[in-house]
Design an enzyme around this catalytic site. Structure first.
Site, PDB file in Angstrom:
ATOM      1  N   ASN A  95       0.910  -1.198   0.115  1.00 28.45           N
ATOM      2  CA  ASN A  95       0.110   0.103   0.096  1.00 28.45           C
ATOM      3  C   ASN A  95       0.910   1.269   0.052  1.00 28.45           C
ATOM      4  O   ASN A  95       0.361   2.292  -0.416  1.00 28.45           O
ATOM      5  CB  ASN A  95      -0.840  -0.089   1.315  1.00 28.45           C
ATOM      6  CG  ASN A  95      -1.592   1.346   1.490  1.00 28.45           C
ATOM      7  OD1 ASN A  95      -2.361   1.701   0.849  1.00 28.45           O
ATOM      8  ND2 ASN A  95      -1.369   1.997   2.470  1.00 28.45           N
ATOM      9  N   TYR A 161       3.219   9.908 -11.185  1.00 27.86           N
ATOM     10  CA  TYR A 161       2.210   9.238 -10.297  1.00 27.86           C
ATOM     11  C   TYR A 161       1.288   8.488 -11.095  1.00 27.86           C
ATOM     12  O   TYR A 161       1.049   7.357 -10.830  1.00 27.86           O
ATOM     13  CB  TYR A 161       1.537  10.340  -9.270  1.00 27.86           C
ATOM     14  CG  TYR A 161       0.623   9.565  -8.357  1.00 27.86           C
ATOM     15  CD1 TYR A 161       1.172   8.753  -7.285  1.00 27.86           C
ATOM     16  CD2 TYR A 161      -0.621   9.706  -8.414  1.00 27.86           C
ATOM     17  CE1 TYR A 161       0.371   7.990  -6.135  1.00 27.86           C
ATOM     18  CE2 TYR A 161      -1.634   8.795  -7.564  1.00 27.86           C
ATOM     19  CZ  TYR A 161      -1.136   8.415  -6.402  1.00 27.86           C
ATOM     20  OH  TYR A 161      -1.931   7.757  -5.752  1.00 27.86           O
ATOM     21  N   LYS A 165       1.038   4.326 -11.233  1.00 29.05           N
ATOM     22  CA  LYS A 165      -0.244   3.390 -10.836  1.00 29.05           C
ATOM     23  C   LYS A 165      -0.667   2.805 -11.830  1.00 29.05           C
ATOM     24  O   LYS A 165      -1.394   1.675 -11.796  1.00 29.05           O
ATOM     25  CB  LYS A 165      -1.357   4.547 -10.422  1.00 29.05           C
ATOM     26  CG  LYS A 165      -0.810   5.239  -8.963  1.00 29.05           C
ATOM     27  CD  LYS A 165      -0.571   4.106  -7.905  1.00 29.05           C
ATOM     28  CE  LYS A 165      -0.312   4.708  -6.433  1.00 29.05           C
ATOM     29  NZ  LYS A 165      -0.268   3.407  -5.560  1.00 29.05           N
ATOM     30  N   THR A 196      -8.851  10.910   4.117  1.00 22.85           N
ATOM     31  CA  THR A 196      -8.027  10.234   5.196  1.00 22.85           C
ATOM     32  C   THR A 196      -7.425  11.587   6.148  1.00 22.85           C
ATOM     33  O   THR A 196      -7.909  12.652   5.742  1.00 22.85           O
ATOM     34  CB  THR A 196      -7.038   9.681   4.367  1.00 22.85           C
ATOM     35  OG1 THR A 196      -5.938  10.843   3.979  1.00 22.85           O
ATOM     36  CG2 THR A 196      -7.274   8.867   3.357  1.00 22.85           C
TER      37      THR A 196
END
Length: 288
Positions: A95, A161, A165, A196
């Site tokens: 993760n 990024y 991914k 979050t």
């Protein structure tokens, strides 16, 4: 009685000091697993362990602070997880991840390398070393990678990024070939905008700002992602492998209208808190 399919099993979850990784660890413990949680921040590990172990007597959370992109550390972590008594290492969730916002024309090699080292190298070698341990033990396990819907659709100032991914999603497909014959399943969960601790701190009214992206009218929660990961680790998903499950409230299912696009543009976090050269660097767990 609670459903507990993970009794006698150990899971490794990286980037689990808080946020999505912590929620995954919490769900797996509630379903009977022992967990080994990793985070670069030792203080975050200590706080997470205190919460995870509270009320659990038959299964335990263990902490491994360190760099989840470092291959030697990964080996140490896998060996530790494998050494837990009366429990088999059968679940892996890479993760931990790094987001580096920045204008494409200004993005520098150091920032690019940081993204590659954690998002790609860390994920790849945790899968390799963990799966090899499962193979040697004769275990039939499950691996769930954490991607992002930014790996499915373009997003301003997230080229590196997003590329990383997208690669993680492809890795889930590629690894069906060496892992399938061993009885090891591998899939990818790709969150969209998720509330979050960190996203709430970075963007004022994060939930309200980013809910406009989603047809269901809300942002994701860490529990939304953890439920999906838990299912893909469970016996019910044994015939599912090589797949990417988007947990994004429908964000990637449509093209925004001009009205929505203008609101998104105005709310774009990459236009705020920029550095001198125009890059905005934020280190967060994947999927945020």
């Amino acid at each position: 009685m609670n459903y507990q399919p993970f009794i006698g099993k150990t899971a490794i979850i990286t980037g689990a000091g808080e946020g999505i990784g912590f929620a995954i660890a919490q769900h797996l413990m509630n379903e009977g697993a022992n967990v080994v949680i990793n985070d670069i921040n030792p203080d975050a590990i200590d706080k997470a362990l205190a919460k995870l172990n509270d009320g659990h007597h038959d299964n335990v959370a263990y902490g491994m602070p360190g760099d989840a992109g470092n291959v030697e550390f990964i080996r140490t972590m896998v060996e530790f997880a494998d050494s837990i008594e009366d429990s088999n290492l059968e679940m892996i969730v890479p993760n931990a991840g790094l987001t580096e916002f920045g204008d494409f024309f200004e993005f520098n090699p150091d920032s690019f390398q940081k993204v590659v080292d954690l998002n790609l190298r860390g994920t790849f070698f945790l899968c390799q070393i963990g799966a090899a341990k499962m193979r040697d033990n004769g275990s039939q396990g499950n691996i769930v990678l954490i991607g992002s819907n930014v790996g499915e659709r373009a997003y301003l100032n997230l080229a590196a990024y997003g590329m990383s991914k997208a690669a993680i999603s492809m890795l889930a497909k590629q690894l069906t070939l060496p892992l399938g014959p061993l009885g090891i399943s591998i899939n990818c969960v790709s969150p969209g905008a998720t509330l979050t601790e960190r996203t709430a701190a970075e963007v004022e009214d994060y939930a309200g700002t980013w809910a406009i992206l989603n047809p269901n009218g809300r942002v994701g929660t860490t529990d939304d992602v953890a439920h999906a990961v838990s299912f893909l680790l469970s016996p019910q998903s044994r015939h599912i492998t090589g797949q990417t499950l988007l947990v994004d409230g429908g964000w990637t299912a449509y093209g925004p209208s001009p009205y929505t696009a203008e609101k998104i543009k105005n709310a774009n976090p990459s236009s705020k808190n920029t550095t001198k050269n125009g890059a905005r660097k934020v280190s967060i767990e994947t999927g945020k």
